[in-house]
Design an enzyme around this catalytic site. Structure first.
Site, PDB file in Angstrom:
ATOM      1  N   ASN A  69     -14.511   1.038  -6.466  1.00 53.26           N
ATOM      2  CA  ASN A  69     -15.076   2.182  -6.426  1.00 53.26           C
ATOM      3  C   ASN A  69     -16.175   2.784  -7.643  1.00 53.26           C
ATOM      4  OD1 ASN A  69     -14.285   1.428  -4.202  1.00 53.26           O
ATOM      5  ND2 ASN A  69     -12.378   2.700  -3.810  1.00 53.26           N
ATOM      6  N   SER A 124     -11.396  -0.751  -0.822  1.00 55.20           N
ATOM      7  CA  SER A 124     -10.098  -0.505  -0.163  1.00 55.20           C
ATOM      8  C   SER A 124      -9.712  -0.795   1.325  1.00 55.20           C
ATOM      9  CB  SER A 124      -9.106   0.572  -0.397  1.00 55.20           C
ATOM     10  OG  SER A 124      -8.795   1.010  -1.065  1.00 55.20           O
ATOM     11  N   ASP A 177       0.610  -1.335   0.379  1.00 50.76           N
ATOM     12  CA  ASP A 177      -0.006  -0.043  -0.179  1.00 50.76           C
ATOM     13  C   ASP A 177       0.557   1.573  -0.317  1.00 50.76           C
ATOM     14  OD1 ASP A 177      -2.358   2.228   1.165  1.00 50.76           O
ATOM     15  OD2 ASP A 177      -3.248   0.242   0.796  1.00 50.76           O
ATOM     16  N   VAL A 206      -9.022   1.108  18.384  1.00 48.23           N
ATOM     17  CA  VAL A 206      -8.994  -0.510  17.703  1.00 48.23           C
ATOM     18  C   VAL A 206      -9.449  -1.610  17.669  1.00 48.23           C
ATOM     19  CG1 VAL A 206     -10.523   1.721  16.407  1.00 48.23           C
ATOM     20  CG2 VAL A 206      -8.277  -0.136  15.161  1.00 48.23           C
ATOM     21  N   HIS A 244      -3.382   5.673   3.858  1.00 46.94           N
ATOM     22  CA  HIS A 244      -4.045   4.906   3.714  1.00 46.94           C
ATOM     23  C   HIS A 244      -3.850   3.145   4.062  1.00 46.94           C
ATOM     24  CE1 HIS A 244      -5.967   1.233   0.306  1.00 46.94           C
ATOM     25  NE2 HIS A 244      -6.782   2.933   0.242  1.00 46.94           N
TER      26      HIS A 244
END
Length: 586
Positions: free
Chosen positions: A315, A402, A170, A227, A210
């Site tokens: 997308n 993504s 990425d 998280v 990202h």
């Protein structure tokens, strides 16, 4: 995959091929070895000049010394070489370089990888910034995307093995982030920007946001902060394949990344991008044919070494099974509209062996932006407003395929953790077999069957099944749709029960997942089909947040079949929330 990135868009526009949309930031959030050397260094005499372009020179795997000599003799330099797959990355400022090299003995294909110059940075890459870290907030409430794929239940069974390596191919990863550092493996991290491994410390760091966001969804640590990722016990490494400034993912970068993944034992890689500058690479174009061949060889090499590639479908809300036009390419110069066919491939997601991921919106709907296609989409996962890590110790929400893809990569890592020695093909098969079917809605674009259709493929991935566990014995029903809990109001979420003989059991299990601050405001009831009310929670818990609990109810006097409801009554102001999910086990 549509070029939808953090800066622009499909309708989100984008300079590079990231498969994630504009970030949505909640107000509570601050914003084995290779058969040959993996890469041969560029000539020490090579120097950047204006007009330098990059080319893939494809040969038979093995010794490429004769072809490399021919490159030097014909106005080029060897920037890197991957002899195990027969791919050389060459640079040249000569306009006739590619045509000349196509006539050289031993050369099978030659193709330009971009329609723009190679940046001067390729010859002396700057290290990405190492951002200062914010304090990670305490608490890590279970998020809707995790409960939707039952990751929160899977953690108690198997959170993933540290022996399972996941590569994040990425924009890079902020390895200093407190929620990622516990699981980060710097020894296997690298930058492949420009198509050559850069192993300097920190070269793998994020040049965007990202990659860090993707990494958190795969494997943020279960450490009481921020998280939790789908597989919080596995090991992650960063392979930066994006170039700085524009977040372009050119073919040579991806080839370098896949070869690195194979050579470094990555069991799974996450690929939330398409190969720039072409949204679709067509085999009847001499340059694009070489890109397809080079990236495909690299992917096949990684798989042969035990690595499964998971990739985003994109997308553009585009039917990948019925391609007609491409108006987004080349995105590194001036895009033009061209007619294409299904022979043109979105890579790496449409390469053989790669798992193609579509995005779910709310619950089990199709995300509005997600690409689709009968026989193209393999599985689906949550991809809308996914909350995860961002560089500098922060958190934020993003949407896109993504964001769906790392959920699947995490589930694949859990499968590998529960099944040591499993092959990529076997992981692919388990992902498909364990996915929960999603039927088509009334949308005419959704074709196929409930078991496999153009929107969701085999269905939504299931982390609990991945670790070898199943829902409790007995007939199991659930409602994953969100229902808002407003101040001083009552809301009900229904479950239609069918196919159960006789009455409900004396040990009916009611699983409740409410997201609500100050749960002392709430009264929670189970309402039987005949209207009988069973109180589960009655204004207990004071200022505690969220209610995630399984209750046992003696419902033996109730006929099982019919519509059961979870009724939530809020009796105070200032605190609101939602019914995130609930279930019944008979």
């Amino acid at each position: 995959m549509l070029a939808a990135t953090l800066g622009a868009a499909l309708t989100f526009g984008a300079p590079g091929a990231l498969a994630g949309t504009l970030p949505v930031v909640p107000s509570t959030v601050p914003a084995a070895k290779a058969q040959a050397p993996a890469a041969v260094p560029a000539s020490q005499t090579a120097a950047w000049v204006a007009g330098t372009r990059a080319y893939l020179v494809i040969t038979a795997p093995g010794d490429s010394s004769a072809v490399r000599s021919a490159i030097a003799a014909n106005g080029g330099t060897v920037f890197s070489s991957f002899d195990a797959i027969g791919v050389i990355v060459a640079h040249s400022a000569s306009s006739g370089f590619a045509a000349t090299m196509r006539g050289v003995a031993g050369v099978q294909q030659v193709g330009a990888t971009r329609t723009s110059d190679v940046p001067a940075d390729a010859y002396n890459p700057a290290l990405p910034a190492n951002p200062a870290q914010a304090t990670t907030p305490a608490g890590e409430p279970v998020r809707a995307d995790m409960s939707q794929i039952k990751a929160d239940q899977a953690w108690a069974v198997n959170p993933g093995s540290a022996a399972v390596k996941v590569g994040i191919l990425d924009t890079g990863v902020d390895d200093q982030h407190q929620d990622l550092a516990p699981n980060f493996n710097a020894a296997d991290s690298v930058s492949c920007a420009y198509g050559k491994p850069d192993t300097r410390a920190g070269a793998w760091r994020d040049v965007d946001t990202h990659g860090t966001h993707v990494a958190g969804t795969v494997a943020a640590a279960k450490n009481g902060k921020g998280v939790v990722g789908v597989a919080p016990g596995v090991t992650i490494s960063a392979v930066r394949v994006a170039e700085p400034g524009n977040a372009f993912f050119f073919a040579e970068n991806i080839i370098c990344g896949f070869v690195w993944a194979g050579d470094h034992g990555f069991k799974v890689t996450n690929n939330s991008y398409y190969t720039d500058p072409w949204q679709f690479n067509c085999p009847d174009n001499i340059d694009q044919a070489a890109i397809i061949e080079g990236v495909n060889r690299a992917q096949a090499y990684a798989e042969s070494k035990g690595s499964l590639q998971i990739a985003a479908a994109g997308n553009e809300n585009y039917d990948l099974a019925h391609k007609t036009t491409d108006s987004a390419s080349p995105n590194d110069s001036t895009p033009v509209t061209r007619t294409i066919t299904n022979a043109c491939l979105d890579i790496p997601t449409e390469l053989p062996g790669v798992v193609t991921v579509a995005a779910n919106g709310t619950g089990v709907t199709k995300a509005s932006f997600s690409n689709y296609g009968q026989g193209v989409i393999d599985v689906a996962a949550p991809g809308s407003n996914v909350y995860s890590t961002v560089p500098g110790g922060g958190y934020g929400s993003k949407s896109g395929t993504s964001m769906a893809t790392p959920h699947v990569a995490g589930v694949a890592a859990l499968i590998a953790s529960a099944n040591p020695g499993i092959t990529p093909a076997q992981i692919r098969a388990k992902l498909a077999a364990q996915a929960n079917d999603i039927a088509c809605s009334s949308d005419s674009r959704c074709t196929g069957t409930t078991a496999n259709n153009s929107f969701f493929g085999e269905g939504q991935v299931d982390a609990l099944k991945a670790v070898g566990a199943t829902p409790p014995p007995g007939k199991y029903f659930e409602n994953l749709a969100d229902f808002a809990i407003n101040d001083n109001a009552t809301v009900e979420s229904p479950i239609a029960v069918t196919g159960v003989t006789g009455n409900a059991p004396a040990t009916l299990k009611v699983g409740v997942d409410l997201k609500h601050t100050y749960i002392g405001d709430l009264k929670v009831d189970l309402v039987a089909p005949d209207g009988t009310v069973y109180t589960l929670h009655n204004h207990a818990g004071g200022s505690a947040d969220n209610l995630a609990q399984t209750y046992t109810v003696n419902a033996s006097s109730e006929v099982a079949n019919g519509t059961w409801k979870l009724r939530v009554n809020d009796n105070a102001a200032s605190d609101t929330g939602k019914i995130d999910a609930w279930n019944l086990t008979f």
